[in-house]
Design an enzyme around this catalytic site. Structure first.
Site, PDB file in Angstrom:
ATOM      1  N   GLN A 202      69.337  10.158  59.325  1.00 11.71           N
ATOM      2  CA  GLN A 202      69.070   9.445  58.073  1.00 11.71           C
ATOM      3  C   GLN A 202      70.278   8.596  57.645  1.00 11.71           C
ATOM      4  O   GLN A 202      70.135   7.541  57.029  1.00 11.71           O
ATOM      5  CB  GLN A 202      68.735  10.419  56.935  1.00 11.71           C
ATOM      6  CG  GLN A 202      67.372  11.082  57.040  1.00 11.71           C
ATOM      7  CD  GLN A 202      67.437  12.424  57.733  1.00 11.71           C
ATOM      8  OE1 GLN A 202      68.228  12.634  58.656  1.00 11.71           O
ATOM      9  NE2 GLN A 202      66.605  13.371  57.295  1.00 11.71           N
ATOM     10  N   ASP A 243      68.460  18.591  47.489  1.00 12.72           N
ATOM     11  CA  ASP A 243      67.010  18.780  47.474  1.00 12.72           C
ATOM     12  C   ASP A 243      66.596  19.893  46.538  1.00 12.72           C
ATOM     13  O   ASP A 243      65.432  19.983  46.146  1.00 12.72           O
ATOM     14  CB  ASP A 243      66.525  19.076  48.896  1.00 12.72           C
ATOM     15  CG  ASP A 243      66.741  17.871  49.792  1.00 12.72           C
ATOM     16  OD1 ASP A 243      67.887  17.662  50.245  1.00 12.72           O
ATOM     17  OD2 ASP A 243      65.774  17.119  50.010  1.00 12.72           O
TER      18      ASP A 243
HETATM   19  C1  LIG Z   1      68.151  12.347  46.758  1.00 20.68           C
HETATM   20  S1  LIG Z   1      67.491  13.606  47.706  1.00 20.68           S
HETATM   21  C2  LIG Z   1      67.946  13.087  49.311  1.00 20.68           C
HETATM   22  C3  LIG Z   1      68.024  14.251  50.228  1.00 20.68           C
HETATM   23  O1  LIG Z   1      66.819  14.403  50.988  1.00 20.68           O
HETATM   24  C4  LIG Z   1      67.176  14.407  52.360  1.00 20.68           C
HETATM   25  O2  LIG Z   1      66.389  15.241  53.116  1.00 20.68           O
HETATM   26  P1  LIG Z   1      65.168  14.595  53.972  1.00 20.68           P
HETATM   27  O3  LIG Z   1      65.657  13.276  54.520  1.00 20.68           O
HETATM   28  O4  LIG Z   1      64.905  15.643  55.023  1.00 20.68           O
HETATM   29  O5  LIG Z   1      64.033  14.447  53.002  1.00 20.68           O
HETATM   30  C5  LIG Z   1      68.607  14.870  52.369  1.00 20.68           C
HETATM   31  O6  LIG Z   1      68.742  16.246  52.141  1.00 20.68           O
HETATM   32  C6  LIG Z   1      69.132  14.064  51.218  1.00 20.68           C
HETATM   33  O7  LIG Z   1      70.362  14.445  50.709  1.00 20.68           O
END
Ligand SMILES: CSC[C@H]1O[C@H](OP(=O)(O)O)[C@H](O)[C@@H]1O
Length: 366
Positions: A202, A243
């Site tokens: 990400q 999260d």
């Molecule tokens: C602002 S919350 C973003 C948070 O979500 C991501 O997880 P994912 O990409 O698996 O949904 C990650 O933990 C980020 O920090």
């Protein structure tokens, strides 16, 4: 935020007033594709397969999933079925349950004939509220950034972030990146070390893309490089999203966040977390023991997707045949390793007292 000069949110109601549209984040940074979500099932698949991801955006998508369900069948049975299916799409981000509980509490008492319009209106309100909340997180974080003294002799601040907690993880602005965008917009020289964030990358795919589009200087690094940079005074602060945050200030975020917090603590580097109120789980205190950690497919570790030299997307296997892979999606950073929480209501200590100073209505005595 803008994409090549055009303002975008991550999710919005289509022109037909029923279809929900969202940026497909599984194709970024190589392709910018908008997906149509026409059914509640489309919304569930989008959340589960990470077409939309990030705690606040997951909540917004779930809210629109309930609206899509009511558009198809506003019965009590569908209301409960949609709630359950969407709730089971991903287990860790508490925004998902927060949004679904909000919609169910709103819709259950209404006559079925009024549920569709009420659901779409509330989903739109949640999106607008999230964008404003994240803008305020940015403002509160900017105030904190202004008080930092760069270690870099050239006067530029160096931030390090893990995963993607930018506007792509929310409806707009982001949480961890909102203060960085506002510092950049205010003319503060700032650079971001971007953890690639294996296995879904990400950081490399989404954070780097966002920062590029906004013109924020940044450098993508291997996840394991951050500690070395901190040891050599190349990081002024670490900032991440979350999260699920407990009432005690423990922070659950993308796998690897805990290791960054340990390195920051060992090197005297401030570790900040940006979060909106729907990410706080007031029902729990001990994050390590009480937060469900999503276990995603081993294929996300064993395979990688990227663009070939001739511009095509390709997926390759990066492990020996027969090797197993494990893929816990999140870890918990204990409050003791968090310097401060940056919320829409202000900055506070990562503690129950700190959070209650900003959210007194959540006091158990209240
Ligand atoms: C602002 S919350 C973003 C948070 O979500 C991501 O997880 P994912 O990409 O698996 O949904 C990650 O933990 C980020 O920090």
């Amino acid at each position: 935020m803008k994409v090549d000069g055009t303002p975008y949110r991550t999710i919005w109601l289509g022109a037909d007033g029923t279809t929900v549209q969202a940026i497909d984040q599984t194709l970024l940074p190589h392709r910018f594709v908008v997906r149509d979500l026409r059914t509640m099932e489309d919304a569930e698949v989008a959340i589960r397969t990470m077409i939309v991801r990030g705690a606040p955006l997951i909540g917004a998508a779930a809210a629109y999933g309930m609206a899509l369900a009511m558009a198809a069948d506003p019965s009590d049975a569908m209301l409960e079925r949609a709630y359950r299916l969407l709730l089971d799409s991903r287990p860790t981000a508490v925004n998902l349950r927060w949004a679904l509980d909000d919609l169910r509490a709103l819709l259950a008492p209404l006559p079925p004939a009024r549920r569709r319009e009420a659901a779409y209106r509330r989903a739109a309100e949640i999106c607008d509220e999230d964008a404003e909340i994240c803008r305020r997180i940015g403002e509160n974080g900017l105030g904190l950034i202004r008080r930092l003294t760069p270690r870099d002799k050239g006067g530029r601040l160096n931030a390090l972030t893990h995963c993607n907690a930018g506007w792509l993880a929310t409806v707009d602005w982001g949480t961890a990146l909102a203060p960085i965008y506002q510092a950049h917009n205010a003319g503060i020289p700032i650079h971001v070390w971007v953890d690639e964030t294996r296995p879904r990358n990400q950081g490399a795919s989404l954070t780097a893309w966002e920062l590029s589009k906004h013109g924020v200087p940044h450098t993508v690094i291997a996840d394991n490089a951050g500690g070395h940079l901190m040891q050599h005074d190349q990081v002024d602060f670490v900032i991440t999203g979350t999260d699920r945050t407990t009432r005690g200030g423990d922070v659950c975020n993308k796998i690897g966040t805990y290791l960054k917090a340990l390195a920051a603590h060992d090197n005297g580097v401030p570790f900040y977390v940006g979060l909106p109120y729907p990410t706080i789980d007031w029902t729990i205190v001990d994050g390590v023991r009480e937060i469900p950690i999503e276990e995603r497919s081993a294929r996300e570790v064993s395979h990688m997707t990227g663009r070939t030299e001739d511009g095509e997307l390709a997926t390759v296997h990066v492990l020996p045949e027969g090797s197993n892979a494990a893929n816990p999606g999140f870890d918990v950073t204990p409050a003791r390793l968090v310097t401060a929480l940056i919320t829409e209501r202000g900055v506070c200590d990562a503690s129950e007292a700190g959070l209650l100073s900003l959210y007194p209505e959540q006091s158990r005595a209240a």
